[in-house]
Write a protein that holds these residues in place. Sequence first.
Motif, PDB file in Angstrom:
ATOM      1  N   GLN A 155       1.150  -1.072   0.123  1.00  0.00           N
ATOM      2  CA  GLN A 155       0.096   0.454   0.483  1.00  0.00           C
ATOM      3  C   GLN A 155       1.025   1.086   0.150  1.00  0.00           C
ATOM      4  N   ILE A 156       0.480   2.006  -0.719  1.00  0.00           N
ATOM      5  CA  ILE A 156       1.250   3.664  -0.865  1.00  0.00           C
ATOM      6  C   ILE A 156       0.525   4.678  -0.684  1.00  0.00           C
ATOM      7  N   SER A 157       0.675   5.229  -0.046  1.00  0.00           N
ATOM      8  CA  SER A 157       0.205   6.308   0.656  1.00  0.00           C
ATOM      9  C   SER A 157       0.535   8.074  -0.104  1.00  0.00           C
ATOM     10  N   THR A 158       0.286   8.676  -0.790  1.00  0.00           N
ATOM     11  CA  THR A 158       1.018   9.549  -1.034  1.00  0.00           C
ATOM     12  C   THR A 158       0.407  11.954  -0.515  1.00  0.00           C
ATOM     13  N   GLY A 159       1.132  12.235   0.591  1.00  0.00           N
ATOM     14  CA  GLY A 159       0.329  13.445   0.792  1.00  0.00           C
ATOM     15  C   GLY A 159       1.462  14.734   0.181  1.00  0.00           C
ATOM     16  N   ILE A 160       1.084  15.697  -0.117  1.00  0.00           N
ATOM     17  CA  ILE A 160       1.732  17.200   0.165  1.00  0.00           C
ATOM     18  C   ILE A 160       2.311  17.705   1.228  1.00  0.00           C
ATOM     19  N   LYS A 161       3.917  17.481   1.497  1.00  0.00           N
ATOM     20  CA  LYS A 161       4.242  18.615   2.191  1.00  0.00           C
ATOM     21  C   LYS A 161       4.813  19.507   2.314  1.00  0.00           C
ATOM     22  N   LYS A 162       5.088  20.215   0.803  1.00  0.00           N
ATOM     23  CA  LYS A 162       4.837  21.819   0.801  1.00  0.00           C
ATOM     24  C   LYS A 162       4.674  21.857  -0.318  1.00  0.00           C
ATOM     25  N   ILE A 163       4.255  22.983  -0.707  1.00  0.00           N
ATOM     26  CA  ILE A 163       3.604  24.199  -2.016  1.00  0.00           C
ATOM     27  C   ILE A 163       4.225  25.065  -2.261  1.00  0.00           C
ATOM     28  N   GLY A 164       5.116  25.096  -2.625  1.00  0.00           N
ATOM     29  CA  GLY A 164       5.562  26.347  -3.497  1.00  0.00           C
ATOM     30  C   GLY A 164       4.853  27.158  -4.341  1.00  0.00           C
ATOM     31  N   ASN A 165       5.688  28.552  -5.427  1.00  0.00           N
ATOM     32  CA  ASN A 165       5.430  29.192  -6.207  1.00  0.00           C
ATOM     33  C   ASN A 165       4.887  28.251  -7.494  1.00  0.00           C
ATOM     34  N   SER A 166       5.770  27.445  -7.502  1.00  0.00           N
ATOM     35  CA  SER A 166       5.937  26.904  -9.012  1.00  0.00           C
ATOM     36  C   SER A 166       6.228  25.183  -8.846  1.00  0.00           C
ATOM     37  N   SER A 167       6.446  24.624  -7.746  1.00  0.00           N
ATOM     38  CA  SER A 167       6.788  23.324  -7.006  1.00  0.00           C
ATOM     39  C   SER A 167       5.524  23.033  -5.742  1.00  0.00           C
ATOM     40  N   LEU A 168       6.264  21.715  -6.031  1.00  0.00           N
ATOM     41  CA  LEU A 168       5.292  20.977  -4.937  1.00  0.00           C
ATOM     42  C   LEU A 168       6.389  19.821  -4.561  1.00  0.00           C
ATOM     43  N   THR A 169       5.909  19.641  -3.127  1.00  0.00           N
ATOM     44  CA  THR A 169       6.984  18.241  -2.559  1.00  0.00           C
ATOM     45  C   THR A 169       6.460  17.685  -1.525  1.00  0.00           C
ATOM     46  N   VAL A 170       5.426  16.314  -2.524  1.00  0.00           N
ATOM     47  CA  VAL A 170       5.251  15.204  -2.215  1.00  0.00           C
ATOM     48  C   VAL A 170       5.786  14.389  -1.838  1.00  0.00           C
ATOM     49  N   ASP A 216       6.751  25.359 -17.661  1.00  0.00           N
ATOM     50  CA  ASP A 216       5.863  26.021 -19.187  1.00  0.00           C
ATOM     51  C   ASP A 216       6.888  26.412 -19.829  1.00  0.00           C
ATOM     52  N   TYR A 217       6.732  24.720 -21.031  1.00  0.00           N
ATOM     53  CA  TYR A 217       6.975  24.341 -22.175  1.00  0.00           C
ATOM     54  C   TYR A 217       7.475  24.863 -23.561  1.00  0.00           C
ATOM     55  N   LYS A 218       6.780  26.191 -23.334  1.00  0.00           N
ATOM     56  CA  LYS A 218       6.616  26.715 -24.230  1.00  0.00           C
ATOM     57  C   LYS A 218       7.664  27.964 -23.858  1.00  0.00           C
ATOM     58  N   THR A 219       8.214  28.540 -23.333  1.00  0.00           N
ATOM     59  CA  THR A 219       9.255  29.168 -21.985  1.00  0.00           C
ATOM     60  C   THR A 219      10.032  28.818 -21.731  1.00  0.00           C
ATOM     61  N   LYS A 220       9.740  27.154 -21.670  1.00  0.00           N
ATOM     62  CA  LYS A 220      11.583  26.513 -20.777  1.00  0.00           C
ATOM     63  C   LYS A 220      11.722  27.104 -19.567  1.00  0.00           C
ATOM     64  N   LYS A 221      10.589  27.327 -18.443  1.00  0.00           N
ATOM     65  CA  LYS A 221      10.874  27.885 -17.269  1.00  0.00           C
ATOM     66  C   LYS A 221       9.427  27.792 -16.071  1.00  0.00           C
ATOM     67  N   PRO A 222      10.054  27.576 -14.959  1.00  0.00           N
ATOM     68  CA  PRO A 222       8.871  26.910 -13.940  1.00  0.00           C
ATOM     69  C   PRO A 222       7.345  28.114 -14.488  1.00  0.00           C
ATOM     70  N   GLY A 223       6.571  27.816 -13.871  1.00  0.00           N
ATOM     71  CA  GLY A 223       5.372  28.542 -13.591  1.00  0.00           C
ATOM     72  C   GLY A 223       4.192  28.409 -13.277  1.00  0.00           C
ATOM     73  N   PRO A 224       4.247  29.633 -12.478  1.00  0.00           N
ATOM     74  CA  PRO A 224       3.320  29.698 -10.949  1.00  0.00           C
ATOM     75  C   PRO A 224       2.374  27.969 -11.396  1.00  0.00           C
ATOM     76  N   ILE A 225       1.488  27.461 -10.256  1.00  0.00           N
ATOM     77  CA  ILE A 225       0.800  26.773  -9.973  1.00  0.00           C
ATOM     78  C   ILE A 225      -0.377  27.348  -9.783  1.00  0.00           C
ATOM     79  N   PRO A 226      -1.498  26.865 -11.345  1.00  0.00           N
ATOM     80  CA  PRO A 226      -2.943  27.423 -10.710  1.00  0.00           C
ATOM     81  C   PRO A 226      -3.677  27.873  -9.341  1.00  0.00           C
TER      82      PRO A 226
END
Length: 136
Positions: free
Chosen positions: A70-85, A107-117
């Motif tokens: 059994q695998i349980s998954t939670g979120i440790k941290k949410i940043g501007n453009s990243s998250l730690t699972v 964002d693959y068009k700009t090749k940069k991280p983008g904010p999490i909606p």
Amino acid sequence: MYYYDLSPRYSETDAMGHINNTVLPVWFEKARDPIFELFMPGRELSKANLITVKYEIEFSNEIRYENDVQISTGIKKIGNSSLTVVQRLVQNDVLCAIGQTTIVHFDYKTKKPGPIPETIRQQLEAHILSLKSPRI
């Protein structure tokens, strides 16, 4: 938290009947499907917008072929453009491994991280782990 159960496959074992250490990143990725679904409804690859930038796994007990896990998954941290699972793998009610993965909204068009909606951020926040949780 999200939960995922699976039955180990014979091909995932080593000569001693243990699950090979290279298998867990794949299992943990599969268990993150609900998170991928938030960012890419229908998991449509043409809308792929996540990249894994780091993962680590700490093994604490052997994992055997004979029994489901059994695998349980939670979120440790949410940043501007990243998250730690954070994920934990249990077999026979014994903690066997803990994994931590950093994922970036990209964002693959700009090749940069983008904010999490904001709408996705709110859904992720429902799965943030309590500081009182033992390791996860």
